[in-house]
Every structure is written in C-alpha cells, then in structure tokens.
Design a protein around this motif. Structure first.
Motif, mmCIF file in Angstrom:
data_model
loop_
_atom_site.group_PDB
_atom_site.id
_atom_site.type_symbol
_atom_site.label_atom_id
_atom_site.label_comp_id
_atom_site.label_asym_id
_atom_site.label_seq_id
_atom_site.Cartn_x
_atom_site.Cartn_y
_atom_site.Cartn_z
ATOM 1 N N LEU A 197 37.016 28.113 41.897
ATOM 2 C CA LEU A 197 36.789 29.269 41.195
ATOM 3 C C LEU A 197 37.667 29.606 40.030
ATOM 4 O O LEU A 197 38.924 29.514 40.147
ATOM 5 C CB LEU A 197 36.936 30.587 41.998
ATOM 6 N N PRO A 198 37.129 29.507 38.833
ATOM 7 C CA PRO A 198 37.922 29.696 37.512
ATOM 8 C C PRO A 198 38.851 31.177 37.645
ATOM 9 O O PRO A 198 39.600 31.359 37.089
ATOM 10 C CB PRO A 198 36.983 29.617 36.423
ATOM 11 N N SER A 199 38.105 32.219 38.129
ATOM 12 C CA SER A 199 38.649 33.449 38.303
ATOM 13 C C SER A 199 38.069 34.226 39.601
ATOM 14 O O SER A 199 36.946 34.013 39.836
ATOM 15 C CB SER A 199 38.599 34.336 36.986
ATOM 16 N N TRP A 200 39.024 35.302 39.917
ATOM 17 C CA TRP A 200 38.569 36.144 40.892
ATOM 18 C C TRP A 200 39.186 37.355 40.937
ATOM 19 O O TRP A 200 40.331 37.406 40.028
ATOM 20 C CB TRP A 200 38.559 35.489 42.403
ATOM 21 N N ASN A 201 38.978 38.497 41.711
ATOM 22 C CA ASN A 201 39.453 39.755 41.542
ATOM 23 C C ASN A 201 40.344 39.913 43.010
ATOM 24 O O ASN A 201 39.737 39.229 44.138
ATOM 25 C CB ASN A 201 38.555 40.622 41.286
ATOM 26 N N VAL A 202 41.141 40.565 43.092
ATOM 27 C CA VAL A 202 42.022 40.836 44.459
ATOM 28 C C VAL A 202 42.019 42.124 44.527
ATOM 29 O O VAL A 202 42.271 43.103 44.085
ATOM 30 C CB VAL A 202 43.370 40.343 44.164
ATOM 31 N N TYR A 203 41.921 42.419 45.979
ATOM 32 C CA TYR A 203 42.032 43.719 46.686
ATOM 33 C C TYR A 203 42.817 43.596 47.877
ATOM 34 O O TYR A 203 42.196 42.675 48.969
ATOM 35 C CB TYR A 203 40.472 44.460 47.000
ATOM 36 N N ALA A 206 41.771 40.684 37.803
ATOM 37 C CA ALA A 206 41.743 42.181 38.023
ATOM 38 C C ALA A 206 42.496 42.254 39.492
ATOM 39 O O ALA A 206 42.126 41.457 40.461
ATOM 40 C CB ALA A 206 40.849 43.032 37.954
ATOM 41 N N VAL A 207 43.202 43.351 39.586
ATOM 42 C CA VAL A 207 44.031 43.490 41.042
ATOM 43 C C VAL A 207 43.704 44.896 41.438
ATOM 44 O O VAL A 207 44.014 45.937 40.569
ATOM 45 C CB VAL A 207 45.295 43.155 40.997
ATOM 46 N N ALA A 208 43.193 45.360 42.506
ATOM 47 C CA ALA A 208 43.167 46.622 43.242
ATOM 48 C C ALA A 208 44.086 46.823 44.422
ATOM 49 O O ALA A 208 43.819 45.904 45.361
ATOM 50 C CB ALA A 208 41.845 47.059 43.173
ATOM 51 N N ILE A 209 44.965 47.568 44.470
ATOM 52 C CA ILE A 209 45.961 47.583 45.662
ATOM 53 C C ILE A 209 45.677 49.291 46.190
ATOM 54 O O ILE A 209 45.760 50.122 45.493
ATOM 55 C CB ILE A 209 47.520 47.547 45.337
ATOM 56 N N ASP A 210 45.708 49.285 47.409
ATOM 57 C CA ASP A 210 45.390 50.574 48.052
ATOM 58 C C ASP A 210 46.364 50.683 49.239
ATOM 59 O O ASP A 210 46.808 49.935 50.004
ATOM 60 C CB ASP A 210 44.173 50.278 48.902
ATOM 61 N N SER A 211 47.130 52.247 49.143
ATOM 62 C CA SER A 211 48.159 52.312 50.099
ATOM 63 C C SER A 211 49.117 51.130 49.979
ATOM 64 O O SER A 211 49.218 50.347 50.732
ATOM 65 C CB SER A 211 47.479 52.105 51.508
#
Length: 431
Positions: A125-131, A153-158
């Motif tokens: 995968l050349p790129s991905w998003n992180v949650y 991109a990165v999304a962080i929760d709590s």
C-alpha cells in the motif's frame, strides 16, 4: 488480520487501518462497532491484532488474572488480602509465559508500531489512513512519530499521548470525566432540582462506604445467579471510571445509594463475576504498563495526584490508580525493562490529524487531547458533550466529522453538528 471491504461502489484507494485500545483487547470484537460507525463506507478497513493479543501467536492471556477479577467483586477493593491474591495471579501467569520461552520485554508500543509499518509494506500500500482509540491513540502517535511514511491522515479518539501517559494521570482523567458529569447535571434544571449537592453526595458516599463497606448479593445485569458483592469507596470510584453505570443514570444511582438503595451499583459490580476467561491479553497490558506508564512514578506521586483530584477522599481510595490497582506492586512482579526514554516522547507532525474526545471520558480525560494537539500543526480537535470513552461509535456527529475528515484531510472537516450537541437528559427518579 482481516480486511473489511468498502460498501461504496467506488471506494477510495487508501484504506483505514485500525489500532485498538487496551492494550490487550481483542481487536476483532471491535469490528461491528467500526462497521456501524461507517469506517468502511468509502474505503477498505484493515484490522490487525496487536502482538500478544487473541488470534496471535503467542497469545499472552492470563486466565489466572481473569479468575481473580471474577472473585474480586466479593472482596474489599484495596485490602492487603486482595492485593496478595492479585499478585499471586500475576506471578503465576508471568512464570507460565516465561517458562514457555516468551520474552515479555518484546511486547511494547515501539514493536507494535513497527508491526503496522511492516504490514503496510507487506500489503503493497503506498498510503493509508490511521484510526486509533485509547491505547490505540498512544500507538497511533508512536507510529506517526517513528514511521510517518505512507500515512495520509490520522484520527485519534479518546487520546492517550505517549509523552503524558503515566500512572498518576489516571486521577486527572477520572476527575475530569466525573466533574464534567456533575456539572452537566447541575446545568440541567430537572437534574439539579432532583439531585442538589451531587458532588457532596458523591464524596459522602465514598467516605461512608470506605469506612463501612456494604456486603450484599446481587444479580449481574445480563443475568446469572446472584453473587456476593462488596461495595466500598474504591469499588464505587472504579465503577464510575469504568462507566459500569450509564452516565445518564449516575445521579439517580448516587441518590439511591445515599438513601440505602445500592442495587444499581451492586449489579454493576456483579457484572465482573462473569469474566470471559482467557481472551484478554493481560500479558500485553502488563508489559506495556510496566515498561512505559509506571517507571519513574512513585506511590507518593500517585497518592498526591489522587488528593489533588478528589480532596477529602480517603487515602485508601486515592492510593490506587483507577482501574489499575496495586500497579506498582504488579510491575515489580512482572519485571520488564524501563522503556520510558524511548516511549515518553512528544509526537511532532504536520500530517493532517483529527482528535476526538468526550467530555464524560473518565479514562482518557478530554484535556489530554490538548496535550497531543500542541505539536500536531495540522490538527483539528473536536469535543463531544456527554460522551465517555471511545467516542465515534457512540456519536453520529463524531462519525460525520470523521467521514468528512477522511474524505479531505487537508481542509477543515465539517464540524457544524457539534455546535448543537448536549448531553442526554439524566434519569429522574420519583421522590
């Protein structure tokens, strides 16, 4: 590992990879919540169990700890006799795992992050998003710091920022979440009228139960035979931190408790008697906690943090970290190297990041999101009123904001829905 296909007819080419909480939770149990939250609506969702978790080899389960937890509902929360039982369970598990040739020092956030970097490369995968949420946010920020290549991109929760996450901070989070709930009741006319002086009631009940614990039989909320339950001050505090009683019912439950009706809290305490044995990876939990969160902190640090959070509460309650009782002693038994120099490092990044927190979060207080945001120059922070730990599955608004962010991370996400939010109404019991 699992890949959940996108539901869209024309999905984006950059998937979302999920980093679960815990550490030690079964990642695959989270899939229904992620799907219901729309994480795979426009792109594939990649799920990988962290090393040591269920469905990995080796699996660092500690059934000994699970059996202790089931038994502990009928024991005083912080008594020396309870401590001895816990430490015996921890030692038995450690001895069994190390006898099998497992290097417990190899289970940490740095290695977890490297595993995810290797996964992206292996998948081509050349790129991905992180949650990631909770411990998964700690892992996501570590991953962002050490392996930024290929992160769209990165999304962080709590949020649990690596630099901030240490044992005494548990008291800061407990105070923030509980204080926010009490203020929300005071701001709601019906709640304020029915439950005046709720903060005083809470302090009185913690002190009363710690001085004179209640012992009773209670049936677990999801059924089963009644079990012996001990309710003391430490147990009450931990039920609140664990969200064992829904936030909307907490004022009613405290009012009932103050008038000799402890059933709501007793049933919530009884729930732990039905532990699932052998699924949670306690070995991963302890290896991370004892190498990254506990070193450099003392029992005095922890007690002082508790006193700042809840002045006037008994020291016997405040001496134990919420949800991590006897952790200094546990870590002496677990005996893994100190990794704080490698892990307690601020993540500095210009990669677009969404930070989501809930005002009622008693495990990772909303202010920790501000700690993380200071060095993430392209971050957007969103705070959802009236929501506790792991916000996105509980909030359609947070789901909309996350979808907007993932669609176009380089522009501000659509946060209009946040402005109209308020906590759900509290339960009002007749006088």
């Amino acid at each position: 590992m699992a890949v959940i296909p996108a539901t869209s007819a024309k999905p984006a080419t950059d998937p979302v990879v999920f980093m679960a909480g815990g550490p030690g939770a079964d990642t695959f149990d989270d899939i229904p919540f992620l799907v219901d939250s729309g994480l795979n609506r426009d792109r594939e969702l990649i799920i990988m169990a962290q090393r040591g978790n269920l469905y990995t080899q080796p699996h660092l389960a500690c059934p000994e700890t699970d059996r202790f937890t089931a038994k502990a509902v009928g024991l005083p929360y912080a008594a020396p006799s309870t401590e001895r039982l816990l430490l015996d369970a921890v030692k038995t598990c450690r001895d069994r795992l190390t006898a099998a040739g497992i290097d417990l020092s190899a289970y940490n956030t740095t290695e977890n992050a490297a595993d995810f970097a290797d996964l992206r490369t292996a998948m081509g995968l050349p790129s991905w998003n992180v949650y990631g949420y909770s411990y998964g946010s700690d892992l996501a920020l570590t991953y962002l710091r050490k392996h930024p290549q290929g992160i769209r991109a990165v999304a962080i929760d709590s949020v649990a920022p690596p630099r901030t996450t240490r044992l005494p901070v548990t008291w800061r989070s407990a105070h923030e979440g509980i204080d926010s709930l009490l203020k929300a009741c005071a701001a709601e006319p019906r709640c304020k009228s029915r439950y005046p002086g709720l903060r005083r009631t809470l302090t009185e009940q913690v002190r009363r139960l710690e001085a004179q614990p209640l012992t009773l039989n209670a049936r677990p909320p999801r059924g089963g035979d009644p079990v012996k339950v001990v309710l003391d001050g430490g147990a009450l505090l931990n039920l609140l931190v664990a969200n064992a009683v829904p936030a909307t019912d907490v004022p009613a439950a405290l009012e009932e408790l103050a008038h000799g009706r402890p059933e709501r809290f007793a049933r919530a305490r009884a729930a732990d008697s039905l532990q699932t044995v052998g699924e949670w990876a306690h070995g991963l939990t302890e290896s991370v906690a004892c190498s990254e969160w506990v070193p450099g902190t003392s029992a005095a640090d922890l007690l002082n943090a508790g006193r700042r959070a809840f002045p006037g509460w008994p020291d016997t309650v405040l001496a134990q970290a919420p949800q991590l009782p006897f952790q200094h002693e546990v870590c002496r038994v677990w005996n893994v190297p100190d990794r704080t120099a490698a892990q307690r490092v601020t993540t500095v990044s210009a990669i677009p990041t969404l930070i989501v927190s809930g005002t009622f979060d008693t495990k990772t207080g909303a202010s920790l999101a501000r700690d993380a945001a200071r060095t993430l120059s392209r971050s957007t922070s969103v705070q959802i009123p009236g929501i506790g730990h792991w916000v996105v599955p509980q909030s359609p608004c947070a789901q909309h904001v996350l979808a907007s962010f993932l669609a176009s991370p380089t522009v501000p996400p659509d946060t209009v829905c946040v402005g109209g939010l308020a906590p759900k109404p509290f339960t009002i019991i007749p006088k």
